[in-house]
Design an enzyme around this catalytic site. Structure first.
Site, short mmCIF file in Angstrom:
data_model
loop_
_atom_site.label_atom_id
_atom_site.label_comp_id
_atom_site.label_asym_id
_atom_site.label_seq_id
_atom_site.Cartn_x
_atom_site.Cartn_y
_atom_site.Cartn_z
N ASP A 292 0.85 -1.18 0.00
CA ASP A 292 0.00 0.00 0.00
C ASP A 292 0.89 1.24 0.00
O ASP A 292 2.12 1.16 0.14
CB ASP A 292 -0.95 -0.02 1.20
CG ASP A 292 -2.26 0.72 0.91
OD1 ASP A 292 -2.27 1.62 0.04
OD2 ASP A 292 -3.27 0.40 1.55
N TRP A 293 0.26 2.38 -0.14
CA TRP A 293 0.96 3.65 -0.32
C TRP A 293 1.95 3.90 0.84
O TRP A 293 1.55 4.01 1.99
CB TRP A 293 -0.06 4.79 -0.39
CG TRP A 293 0.51 6.15 -0.63
CD1 TRP A 293 1.10 6.96 0.29
CD2 TRP A 293 0.52 6.87 -1.86
NE1 TRP A 293 1.49 8.14 -0.29
CE2 TRP A 293 1.14 8.12 -1.62
CE3 TRP A 293 0.07 6.58 -3.15
CZ2 TRP A 293 1.32 9.07 -2.61
CZ3 TRP A 293 0.24 7.54 -4.15
CH2 TRP A 293 0.87 8.77 -3.88
#
Length: 766
Positions: A292-293
Site C-alpha cells: 500500500d501507499w
C-alpha cells in the site's frame, strides 16, 4: 539489529492449512513461449533494471493526475527505473508515456498504469458497501465490467480494487469500501468484482488487472481506527478475514495489496508467514503483490526496521513484489542486496511476477492495446453505462422501515417538502473514491422527483441544516416547509467526507446540526420519509426509531436522483439488504450477527447476569440481511433431499417463496447454518447462501441451495476439519427473520480443502 521475536514471522498455522487447492490454475499458466520470454528477459536485466520494475511512483496526485510526469520522470523511464505508475490517466497521455518506455529504454519493457477504480471510473455506480447491499452478484459483476471498459479505454491496465476486507466495526471509515461484516457475502462479492474487472481473461478486450486488498486483516483494526493494529486468533483470521481473499484468488485476481496495519504485532508488509507463506506458498497463488501507499517506509514507524535498507529487505523477504510510492526499493534495495546476497533470488521472483503480469495483459505483444482516444469520447457516461448505474443504485437501496405503508408515495401527496442539505449535494453521491467522476455527472434528486411525480405535484426544498455545520438557523424554515407539506422527504446522514480512508469516527450519530433538524421536523406530526445517505451504519434513534419510513440510500453514484425517484414513487420496489447491522448505540460496536452463543446468552430480563448491555436493548436496531419491500413474501415447503450426508457429499435444500402482495418486488432468500454441538463454540448462525429473486404479484418460485459439508468445516492447526454431527438449517428474509428450519447429519469426520466461507453455494430454480 537483533533478530528478536518482533522480526520473526507471525504464527498462523499456515504450514498446516492444506490450502494448496489448485489456485494456480485460476490464473492461466503462460504459454511455454511466453514463460521463456520472461526468463530470457530476466537474464538480460541489470540489477538496477530489475529494481526499477519493482518501483511504482505516483505520476500525479488524486486531484491532479499526470502532474508529476516531467523531464526527470521520463529520463528515469528511459533508464528502466520504473515498472509502474499510479495516479495517471488519459489515452493520449499514456500512449506517449508508454512509447517512451517501449521505444527509448534499453529493454523496451512496457509500463503498468494503475489507479483506484473503486466504484467506477467516470460513470460512478454506488459505493462498494451499497453494492454489497444489492445481494446481487450479477449487478456487481456488471458494474465492475462497466468500470473496466472505461478504465481500459483511458489507457490504464490496473485497478486497486476490490477491497475485500471484512469490517465488523462501523467506526472504521473504510467500511464503505467493502462488503460489510460477513465473510460469505464478502467472498461472493469478491468473486463477482474480480470476474467483472478481468472479464473472461486478461488477454481479452477491456480487461484490467484486479487487486484484492488489503491482505489480510485490515478491517479488524483496533477500535475501528484506520491503520491501527489488529489482534486476532488464528481461527478468526482464517475463518472470517482471509476467505474473501481466497475467493478473489480462486476467481483469478491478478494482484493483491498488503495491508497498512500489523496483525498480532507483525506488520503485513513484512509478514513473511502470511504473504509468502499463506498467499504465495500454501494457496499457490502466482500473482503480483504490491504494497500500500508508502507502507514499506512505514515499517520504520512500526518499529521493526531502523533504516530504509532494513525496511526494503523485510518487505522483499515477506513477498512484496512492488513498492507503491515510498521509493524504498528504488533507493535502498541495491544496498540491501549487497549486504545480504540471499535477497537476489527473491528479487528475481518479484520481477518475474511483475513481468508475467505485463505478459498476461499482452503488453509485450502490443504495448498500445489499452487506450482509445475516440472511445473515450463515447464510452464515458454512455447511456448503457448510465443504465447499469441506475439499476445498481435502485438495487442498493434498503427499506429499513415502512410503517403504515407510507411508501411508495401516494398520489394524494400533492405538496412534498424535501428537507436537508444533502438532497442537493451531488458531490457526496460520488462517494469517497471518485476516480475521474465529477459532481456535474450526477443526475440530481430534485429534478428527478419532479419528473417522476404526478402532474401538478409541488416539490420544494429547504436545506435546514448541514452535516458540516452546527448552525441551526435554517431549521425554522424547514419546520415551516414541513408544516405546509402533505409529505416530508427528510434527507439526513453523512456526506462523502465522513467515511473513507482515514475517516474513522468515535461517534456514529448524525453529524452537524442534523439531529436537531430531524427532531424539529418529526415534531410537526407530518408523515416523514427519511432518506439516509451514508458510507456506514449510523446511530440515529431520533430518526430511525421515530420516523415511520426510512430508506438507507448510501452514496448511489451518477444515477442517484432517478434511482431514488423510481423507488419513492413505486416505479421500482426496494429490495436491498443490509450487509452490516445498524447498532442501537455507538458503544455496541463492534457487534455482528455471527457471534458465538456464550455460556450466558443475552436475556431481556435484566435481573439475570447475561451477555448484554444494561442500557440498550439486545442486538442491533436493524440486523444483517434486513430489508423490506413493497410486497410481503411467504416461505413454505422446506425440503432436504437427504437426512444424512458423507463428508464428500452434498445436500439439496429447497423451499418455495411466493409474492403475496399486490406489486412485483424482489426478495432476498437467505440460507443460514449452525453446528449446535462441536469441539469449539460455533456461531449462532452463519450465512452460507442467498439469492435475490424478482417475483410478480402472486408469483411463486422453488429455490434450491446445494450445500456441502466442506462449507461447515472448522479451521484448526491441522487444516480444515469437517466434524460429524447434526447441522441446523435456517431459511429467512434476514439473519433475525428466520421463516423455515430443518436439519441434516454429517455421518463421519472428514477434511476440507478451502476456507468454508470462500466456497460459493450453487442456487437453482425449479
Amino acid at each position: 539489529m537483533s533478530e528478536g521475536p518482533h522480526r520473526r514471522a507471525l504464527l498462523t498455522g499456515a504450514a498446516a492449512l492444506g490450502l494448496g487447492s489448485g489456485l494456480a490454475s485460476a490464473l492461466p499458466a503462460l504459454a511455454a513461449t511466453q514463460e521463456a520470454r520472461v526468463r530470457a528477459l530476466l537474464k538480460q536485466m541489470t540489477l538496477d533494471e530489475k529494481i526499477g520494475q519493482t518501483h511504482q511512483p505516483a505520476g500525479g496526485r488524486q486531484k491532479s493526475l499526470n502532474s508529476k510526469i516531467d523531464a526527470t520522470a521520463l529520463e528515469l523511464v528511459r533508464k528502466g527505473g520504473v515498472g509502474s505508475y499510479l495516479h495517471v490517466a488519459g489515452a493520449a497521455f499514456l500512449r506517449e508515456l508508454q512509447r517512451t518506455a517501449v521505444e527509448e529504454s534499453r529493454l523496451k519493457i512496457p509500463l503498468l498504469f494503475a489507479i483506484d477504480v473503486v466504484h467506477g471510473f467516470r460513470t460512478l455506480y454506488p459505493v462498494p458497501l451499497a453494492m454489497a447491499a444489492t445481494f446481487d452478484p450479477g449487478i456487481v459483476r456488471a458494474t465492475a465490467r462497466m468500470a473496466a471498459v472505461e478504465t481500459a479505454v483511458s489507457g490504464l491496465h490496473w485497478t486497486f480494487a476490490p477491497m475485500v476486507d471484512i469490517a465488523r466495526d462501523p467506526r472504521w471509515g473504510r467500511i464503505v469500501e467493502g462488503a460489510g461484516e460477513d465473510p460469505y457475502l464478502g467472498s461472493v462479492m469478491a468473486d463477482a468484482q474480480v470476474r467483472g474487472f478481468q472479464g473472461e481473461g486478461l488477454e481479452g478486450k477491456d480487461s484490467i488487472l484486479a487487486c484484492a486488498k488489503h491482505f489480510g486483516a485490515y478491517g479488524a483494526a483496533a477500535g475501528g481506527r484506520d491503520y491501527d493494529a489488529a489482534e486476532l486468533s488464528d481461527r478468526t483470521l482464517n475463518e472470517v478475514y482471509l476467505p474473501p481473499f481466497h475467493a478473489a484468488a480462486k476467481a483469478g485476481a491478478g494482484t493483491m495489496m498488503t495491508a497498512f496495519n500489523d496483525l498480532n504485532g507483525a506488520p503485513t508488509t513484512a509478514n513473511a508467514a502470511l504473504v509468502r507463506g499463506v498467499l504465495k506458498t500454501q494457496w499457490t497463488w502466482p500473482g503480483l503483490v504490491v504494497s500500500d501507499w508508502n507502507a514499506i517506509l512505514e515499517l520504520i514507524n512500526h518499529g521493526i526496521a531502523e533504516t530504509p535498507v532494513q525496511a526494503a529487505a523485510l518487505a522483499l523477504k515477506a513477498g512484496v513484489d512492488m513498492d507503491m510510492a515510498s521509493g524504498v526499493y528504488a533507493a535502498h534495495l541495491k544496498t540491501a542486496i549487497a549486504a545480504d546476497p540471499s535477497l537476489a533470488p527473491l528479487l528475481d521472483q518479484a520481477v518475474t511476477r511483475i513481468l508475467t503480469a505485463k505478459m498476461r495483459l499482452g503488453l509485450f505483444d502490443d504495448p498500445y492495446r489499452f487506450g482509445d482516444v475516440e472511445r473515450e469520447k463515447t464510452v464515458f457516461l454512455s447511456p448503457p453505462h448510465r443504465a447499469i448505474a441506475r439499476e445498481a443504485a435502485r438495487k442498493a437501496v434498503v427499506l429499513l422501515k415502512n410503517d403504515g405503508g407510507l411508501l411508495p408515495i401516494a398520489p394524494s401527496a400533492r405538496k412534498i417538502a424535501v428537507i436537508g442539505a444533502l438532497a442537493t449535494d451531488n458531490l457526496s453521491q460520488l462517494g469517497s473514491w471518485k476516480a475521474r467522476g465529477q459532481a456535474a455527472d450526477v443526475a440530481p434528486l430534485l429534478p428527478a422527483l419532479q419528473a417522476a411525480a404526478p402532474a401538478g405535484t409541488e416539490i420544494v426544498h429547504v436545506a435546514g441544516a448541514s452535516p458540516r455545520s452546527l448552525d441551526e438557523t435554517g431549521i425554522p424554515a424547514a419546520v415551516e416547509a414541513a408544516r405546509a407539506a402533505d409529505l416530508v422527504l427528510l434527507m439526513v446522514g453523512e456526506d462523502f467526507d465522513h467515511s473513507g480512508e482515514s475517516r474513522s469516527r468515535s461517534d456514529l450519530s448524525l453529524p452537524g446540526a442534523q439531529s436537531a433538524l430531524a427532531r424539529a421536523v418529526l415534531a410537526t406530526g407530518k408523515p416523514v420519509v427519511v432518506l439516509l445517505p451514508s458510507g456506514r451504519p449510523l446511530v440515529a434513534p431520533e430518526v430511525l426509531e421515530k420516523a415511520p419510513a426510512v430508506l438507507a440510500t448510501w452514496f448511489l453514484g451518477v444515477e442517484a436522483g432517478p434511482a431514488l425517484a423510481d423507488i419513492l414513487f413505486g416505479k421500482a420496489a426496494p429490495g436491498g439488504r443490509l450487509p452490516v447491522g445498524f447498532p442501537r448505540a455507538t458503544g455496541q460496536s463492534p457487534t455482528f450477527y455471527a457471534h458465538t452463543p456464550s455460556g450466558r446468552p443475552a436475556d431481556p430480563d435484566l435481573a439475570k447476569d447475561t451477555a448484554r448491555y444494561h442500557d440498550v436493548d439486545i442486538g442491533p436496531l436493524f440486523p444483517f440481511g434486513h430489508g423490506l419491500s413493497y410486497a410481503p413474501f411467504a416461505y413454505s415447503d422446506l425440503t432436504l433431499d437427504r437426512d444424512t450426508v458423507t463428508p464428500g457429499g452434498a445436500v439439496k435444500i429447497a423451499l418455495t417463496v411466493a409474492n403475496t402482495g399486490s406489486v412485483a418486488a424482489d426478495e432476498v432468500v437467505q440460507l443460514y447454518v449452525r453446528d449446535p454441538v462441536a469441539t469449539i463454540a460455533r456461531p449462532v448462525k452463519a450465512l452460507r447462501g442467498f439469492v435475490r429473486v424478482t417475483l410478480a404479484l402472486g408469483e411463486k418460485k422453488r429455490v434450491s441451495f446445494t450445500l456441502t459439508p466442506a462449507q461447515l468445516a472448522i479451521w484448526s492447526p491441522a487444516g480444515w476439519v469437517i466434524e460429524a454431527g447434526k447441522v441446523e438449517v435456517m431459511i429467512g428474509s434476514s439473519s433475525a427473520d428466520i421463516r423455515l428450519r430443518g436439519a441434516f447429519t454429517i455421518t463421519a469426520p472428514g477434511k476440507g480443502r478451502d476456507p468454508a466461507t470462500a466456497i460459493l453455494t450453487p442456487v437453482s430454480f425449479a
